[in-house]
Design a protein around this motif. Structure first.
Motif, PDB file in Angstrom:
ATOM      1  N   ALA A 127       4.825   4.223  29.586  1.00 25.47           N
ATOM      2  CA  ALA A 127       4.475   5.320  28.668  1.00 25.47           C
ATOM      3  C   ALA A 127       4.974   6.663  29.225  1.00 25.47           C
ATOM      4  O   ALA A 127       5.013   6.804  30.457  1.00 25.47           O
ATOM      5  CB  ALA A 127       2.951   5.355  28.478  1.00 25.47           C
ATOM      6  N   HIS A 128       5.171   7.468  28.347  1.00 25.74           N
ATOM      7  CA  HIS A 128       5.442   7.611  26.912  1.00 25.74           C
ATOM      8  C   HIS A 128       6.895   7.958  26.692  1.00 25.74           C
ATOM      9  O   HIS A 128       7.237   8.557  25.681  1.00 25.74           O
ATOM     10  CB  HIS A 128       4.592   8.735  26.324  1.00 25.74           C
ATOM     11  N   TYR A 129       7.717   7.674  27.702  1.00 27.68           N
ATOM     12  CA  TYR A 129       9.129   8.093  27.694  1.00 27.68           C
ATOM     13  C   TYR A 129       9.901   7.037  28.484  1.00 27.68           C
ATOM     14  O   TYR A 129       9.281   6.229  29.205  1.00 27.68           O
ATOM     15  CB  TYR A 129       9.230   9.453  28.405  1.00 27.68           C
ATOM     16  N   PRO A 130      11.234   6.997  28.365  1.00 21.27           N
ATOM     17  CA  PRO A 130      12.013   6.020  29.143  1.00 21.27           C
ATOM     18  C   PRO A 130      11.837   6.233  30.649  1.00 21.27           C
ATOM     19  O   PRO A 130      12.067   7.332  31.152  1.00 21.27           O
ATOM     20  CB  PRO A 130      13.456   6.305  28.704  1.00 21.27           C
ATOM     21  N   HIS A 131      11.350   5.212  31.336  1.00 16.76           N
ATOM     22  CA  HIS A 131      11.212   5.306  32.789  1.00 16.76           C
ATOM     23  C   HIS A 131      12.586   5.061  33.422  1.00 16.76           C
ATOM     24  O   HIS A 131      13.538   4.675  32.755  1.00 16.76           O
ATOM     25  CB  HIS A 131      10.206   4.263  33.284  1.00 16.76           C
ATOM     26  N   ASN A 132      12.664   5.271  34.733  1.00 10.20           N
ATOM     27  CA  ASN A 132      13.946   5.084  35.411  1.00 10.20           C
ATOM     28  C   ASN A 132      14.374   3.613  35.369  1.00 10.20           C
ATOM     29  O   ASN A 132      13.556   2.711  35.245  1.00 10.20           O
ATOM     30  CB  ASN A 132      13.865   5.582  36.857  1.00 10.20           C
ATOM     31  N   GLU A 133      15.698   3.422  35.502  1.00  8.10           N
ATOM     32  CA  GLU A 133      16.286   2.088  35.347  1.00  8.10           C
ATOM     33  C   GLU A 133      15.736   1.085  36.355  1.00  8.10           C
ATOM     34  O   GLU A 133      15.678  -0.122  36.104  1.00  8.10           O
ATOM     35  CB  GLU A 133      17.813   2.203  35.476  1.00  8.10           C
ATOM     36  N   ASN A 134      15.306   1.595  37.516  1.00 11.89           N
ATOM     37  CA  ASN A 134      14.756   0.683  38.525  1.00 11.89           C
ATOM     38  C   ASN A 134      13.536  -0.069  38.005  1.00 11.89           C
ATOM     39  O   ASN A 134      13.302  -1.223  38.360  1.00 11.89           O
ATOM     40  CB  ASN A 134      14.382   1.468  39.785  1.00 11.89           C
ATOM     41  N   MET A 135      12.742   0.581  37.136  1.00 12.70           N
ATOM     42  CA  MET A 135      11.527  -0.086  36.625  1.00 12.70           C
ATOM     43  C   MET A 135      11.908  -1.359  35.866  1.00 12.70           C
ATOM     44  O   MET A 135      11.379  -2.435  36.124  1.00 12.70           O
ATOM     45  CB  MET A 135      10.743   0.853  35.705  1.00 12.70           C
TER      46      MET A 135
ATOM     47  N   PRO B 250       9.586   9.595  23.775  1.00 14.61           N
ATOM     48  CA  PRO B 250       8.441  10.537  23.727  1.00 14.61           C
ATOM     49  C   PRO B 250       8.217  11.250  22.397  1.00 14.61           C
ATOM     50  O   PRO B 250       8.030  12.476  22.341  1.00 14.61           O
ATOM     51  CB  PRO B 250       8.772  11.518  24.850  1.00 14.61           C
ATOM     52  N   VAL B 251       8.235  10.445  21.311  1.00 11.00           N
ATOM     53  CA  VAL B 251       7.828  10.992  20.001  1.00 11.00           C
ATOM     54  C   VAL B 251       6.307  10.927  20.012  1.00 11.00           C
ATOM     55  O   VAL B 251       5.703   9.928  19.626  1.00 11.00           O
ATOM     56  CB  VAL B 251       8.444  10.163  18.855  1.00 11.00           C
ATOM     57  N   TYR B 252       5.687  11.960  20.519  1.00 13.35           N
ATOM     58  CA  TYR B 252       4.284  11.919  20.980  1.00 13.35           C
ATOM     59  C   TYR B 252       3.475  12.975  20.253  1.00 13.35           C
ATOM     60  O   TYR B 252       3.850  14.155  20.235  1.00 13.35           O
ATOM     61  CB  TYR B 252       4.304  12.206  22.479  1.00 13.35           C
ATOM     62  N   TRP B 253       2.365  12.517  19.637  1.00 10.65           N
ATOM     63  CA  TRP B 253       1.466  13.386  18.879  1.00 10.65           C
ATOM     64  C   TRP B 253       2.218  14.092  17.739  1.00 10.65           C
ATOM     65  O   TRP B 253       2.929  13.456  16.985  1.00 10.65           O
ATOM     66  CB  TRP B 253       0.745  14.348  19.817  1.00 10.65           C
ATOM     67  N   THR B 254       2.175  15.430  17.689  1.00 10.61           N
ATOM     68  CA  THR B 254       2.601  16.119  16.463  1.00 10.61           C
ATOM     69  C   THR B 254       3.907  16.871  16.657  1.00 10.61           C
ATOM     70  O   THR B 254       3.898  18.005  17.151  1.00 10.61           O
ATOM     71  CB  THR B 254       1.481  17.063  16.032  1.00 10.61           C
ATOM     72  N   ILE B 255       5.014  16.247  16.276  1.00 11.77           N
ATOM     73  CA  ILE B 255       6.317  16.904  16.440  1.00 11.77           C
ATOM     74  C   ILE B 255       6.794  17.427  15.088  1.00 11.77           C
ATOM     75  O   ILE B 255       6.138  17.218  14.065  1.00 11.77           O
ATOM     76  CB  ILE B 255       7.340  15.946  17.050  1.00 11.77           C
ATOM     77  N   GLN B 256       7.926  18.092  15.064  1.00 15.14           N
ATOM     78  CA  GLN B 256       8.442  18.692  13.820  1.00 15.14           C
ATOM     79  C   GLN B 256       9.174  17.626  12.992  1.00 15.14           C
ATOM     80  O   GLN B 256      10.389  17.438  13.131  1.00 15.14           O
ATOM     81  CB  GLN B 256       9.354  19.865  14.140  1.00 15.14           C
ATOM     82  N   TRP B 257       8.455  16.952  12.127  1.00 11.71           N
ATOM     83  CA  TRP B 257       8.997  15.811  11.377  1.00 11.71           C
ATOM     84  C   TRP B 257      10.086  16.225  10.402  1.00 11.71           C
ATOM     85  O   TRP B 257      10.941  15.423  10.042  1.00 11.71           O
ATOM     86  CB  TRP B 257       7.863  15.118  10.608  1.00 11.71           C
ATOM     87  N   LYS B 258      10.072  17.459   9.944  1.00 14.09           N
ATOM     88  CA  LYS B 258      11.049  17.873   8.926  1.00 14.09           C
ATOM     89  C   LYS B 258      12.287  18.493   9.563  1.00 14.09           C
ATOM     90  O   LYS B 258      13.239  18.844   8.876  1.00 14.09           O
ATOM     91  CB  LYS B 258      10.407  18.892   7.977  1.00 14.09           C
TER      92      LYS B 258
END
Ligand code: GCU
Length: 618
Positions: free
Chosen positions: A366-374, A390-398
């Motif tokens: 969570a909530h974003y791409p972790h490093n490649e090693n993971m 990380p499209v997380y909670w309230t972003i600018q949808w329009k």
């Protein structure tokens, strides 16, 4: 609005309004197997909150000017040639900083810093003729402007995915200087947006390398089992370079007795589906990885790849055709013991090692791409992975630029990890509000994921709520359910709503015949703080919450997985409570110092039972 009209509109606006083009130079795959020169280590840095080095006092971007003023234009690394000359910066005389690492956990004065910081690295480089060079950066949070020897290479937006720029012909044998402006300022239009429950670590958080390749080289490739068919392998390769057309590329997987040749088309692309004998399929019990070689002329790329199928059937998740239960835990990309962002194999082994000890076969990164090693260590350890943007909670949808940004981050994630057997689910969002623009935005992201990857499942962490008049009945009222493969939702009954006791009466009413994953539940506890189970913040309260929650969710017929929130306490600017939180979200089952809490053992026991139940069922 029809899909293509939406995209067409976006492209027109991009061109018209000069919305930053997010798509970079195409990513080079599998850097580990290439000839590289690392630039990791000690760099120099300049903190530049007013961005003096980037904008002139009229707000003009210096790297767009024909003749920027060298005495203030940092990317030129200009040195006074006469003692009377005014130059107001000097990287060589500046302080040191480590790369890869976030800046917050390295320098007390940068702990809360959000803004621009300039990185500088001098290096020599011996290049041979007829070879090409690229600078490859694993990630830099959030916006990076990259310069080599005073020339702009490009810009990258997004703090958690890799990017590369070609630098062929720009390198000198001696005294090259790479300068990277990194700006982690938050913004409403950004991904993530201004509000997150994690620390906004800034800086070059992952490896930096010079990649040296042949004039025409294998830039990218894909080797995975065909969707739903364990007897055939889908393969494609993409060459990059003048002589990319009509080239022979050999695929070798000796342990699977596979040797075959692909011939590229005029665009340097070749694909093939080939029948295989019964393979050693990758699974958590047997994480078998095949040595895969791709050979073009005298270049050989090699990678360890596992082969497995993943699909859903009704409410079941089938791994290699067998129903599985995802015994998971959510993880933030942080090494609480050292402090700061996790980035190394060792960090991955520590975090995934704790998950293994918990009895997990699945982790939600969570909530974003972790490093490649993971993902690579998860392949080796036999840990299935949920990967997220990380499209997380309230972003600018329009906001079209916000959409393109999200789409680009998803594309870079999938491009990087498409050959990882561990990754089984792409998640396009977390706890986003149900409204038409949002659903359209996420629907397009889901389509993007499906267009890039035909194999893996797609989901998003949704929200649940109680049904009016029937407070004990909880449901998910979200149209996005119809577009995902797995219905995942976060629920905090007993923590944000009610007390653990209230779990006893709750029933979930989920209408879809699809697998259900509880992607988050949990509560804060300060490790070492003990008391009665009624006392919030104690280990006993958290333990009781786990006991009651697991009983509650076990009643969901479609339940096929859980990833409680969260493996370890993590830093968050939203957690100020003195003597308890002190800037840490305390929902970890392990403290930031590596000490286990009582609830750890509740979940461990639950997974022992689940494992027996699911694996003996076979
Ligand atoms: C949310 C969110 C997490 C957050 C957690 C919490 O559901 O997805 O990012 O940290 O709840 O409140 O602890």
């Amino acid at each position: 609005m029809k899909h293509s009209i939406f995209f067409k509109t976006i492209l027109l606006i991009v061109l018209a309004n000069n919305v930053p083009a997010f798509a970079q130079q195409p990513l080079i795959a599998n850097i580990e197997s290439r000839q590289t020169q690392t630039l990791n280590g000690m760099w120099k840095y300049i903190v530049d909150p007013y961005e003096l080095g980037y904008y002139d006092y009229r707000g003009q971007v210096r790297d767009t000017q024909n003749d920027p003023n060298p005495s203030e234009t940092f990317f030129l690394n200009y040195k006074p040639v006469h003692p009377s000359e005014r130059v107001e910066y000097n990287f060589d005389a500046s302080d040191n900083i480590l790369v890869p690492r976030d800046w917050n956990s390295q320098k007390e004065k940068l702990f809360y810093y959000e803004g621009t910081l300039w990185y500088y690295k001098a290096f020599d480089y011996t290049s041979v003729p007829n070879r090409r060079q690229f600078v490859y950066i694993g990630a830099a949070n959030y916006e990076a402007d990259v310069y080599l020897n005073g020339k702009k290479l490009g810009k990258h937006i997004g703090g958690f995915t890799p990017f590369n720029f070609e630098i062929t012909g720009m390198l000198n044998p001696k005294d090259n200087f790479l300068i990277i402006k990194v700006d982690n300022k938050r913004g409403l239009e950004k991904i993530p947006t201004v509000n997150t429950d994690w620390w906004n670590y800034g800086g070059i958080t992952r490896d930096v390398q010079i990649v040296d390749v042949a004039e025409t080289f294998i830039r990218d490739y894909y080797v995975q089992l065909s969707p739903k068919d364990r007897t055939s392998l889908d393969v494609w390769v993409q060459l990059d370079g003048k002589n990319k057309a009509n080239q022979k590329v050999t695929l070798e997987i000796s342990d699977a007795e596979i040797v075959t040749t692909l011939t590229t088309d005029e665009n340097g692309f070749a694909q093939k589906t080939l029948k295989t004998k019964v393979l050693n399929y990758w699974s958590p019990q047997k994480p078998f990885l095949y040595q895969v070689n791709l050979i073009h002329q005298n270049q050989k790329l090699t990678e360890k790849i596992g082969f497995r199928t993943i699909e859903t059937k009704g409410a079941d998740i089938l791994l290699n055709g067998e129903s599985v239960f995802l015994r998971g835990i959510s993880i933030h990309e942080e090494n609480g013991i050292r402090g700061g962002r996790a980035y190394s194999r060792e960090d991955a082994q520590m975090l995934l090692g704790w998950a293994k000890e918990l009895g997990c076969n699945f982790v939600r990164l969570a909530h974003y791409p972790h490093n490649e090693n993971m993902a690579r260590v998860a392949d080796e350890m036999g840990m299935m992975v949920w990967a997220e943007v990380p499209v997380y909670w309230t972003i600018q949808w329009k906001n079209e630029a916000t959409f393109l940004n999200a789409k680009n981050q998803l594309t870079e994630l999938i491009t990087r990890d498409k050959n990882r057997s561990s990754v089984i689910i792409w998640s396009v969002a977390n706890e986003t509000p149900v409204q038409p623009e949002r659903t359209q935005f996420l629907k397009l992201l889901i389509e993007t994921a499906r267009s890039l990857d035909k194999v893996r499942l797609v989901s998003a962490a949704l929200e649940q709520h109680s049904v009016e008049q029937f407070a004990n009945i909880h449901t998910i009222d979200d149209p996005l359910q119809q577009f995902v493969d797995v219905i995942s939702f976060n629920q905090y009954i007993g923590w944000y709503s009610g007390l653990p006791e209230s779990c006893k009466s709750v029933v979930f009413d989920i209408k879809f015949d699809k697998p259900v994953i509880i992607s988050e539940f949990g509560g804060d506890a300060l490790q070492g703080l003990h008391g009665t189970k009624e006392e919030r913040w104690t280990e006993e309260f958290q333990e009781d919450l786990y006991i009651e929650t697991l009983k509650m969710i076990d009643k969901i017929p479609q339940l096929r997985g859980v990833s409680p929130w969260i493996l370890a306490d993590f830093r968050s600017p939203r957690r100020p409570l003195p003597n308890i939180q002190e800037g840490w979200n305390r929902k970890g089952l392990i403290s930031e110092t590596g000490n286990k809490k009582r609830a750890f053992f509740v979940l461990q026991e639950y997974y022992k039972v689940k494992k027996e139940a699911f694996e003996t069922k076979k």
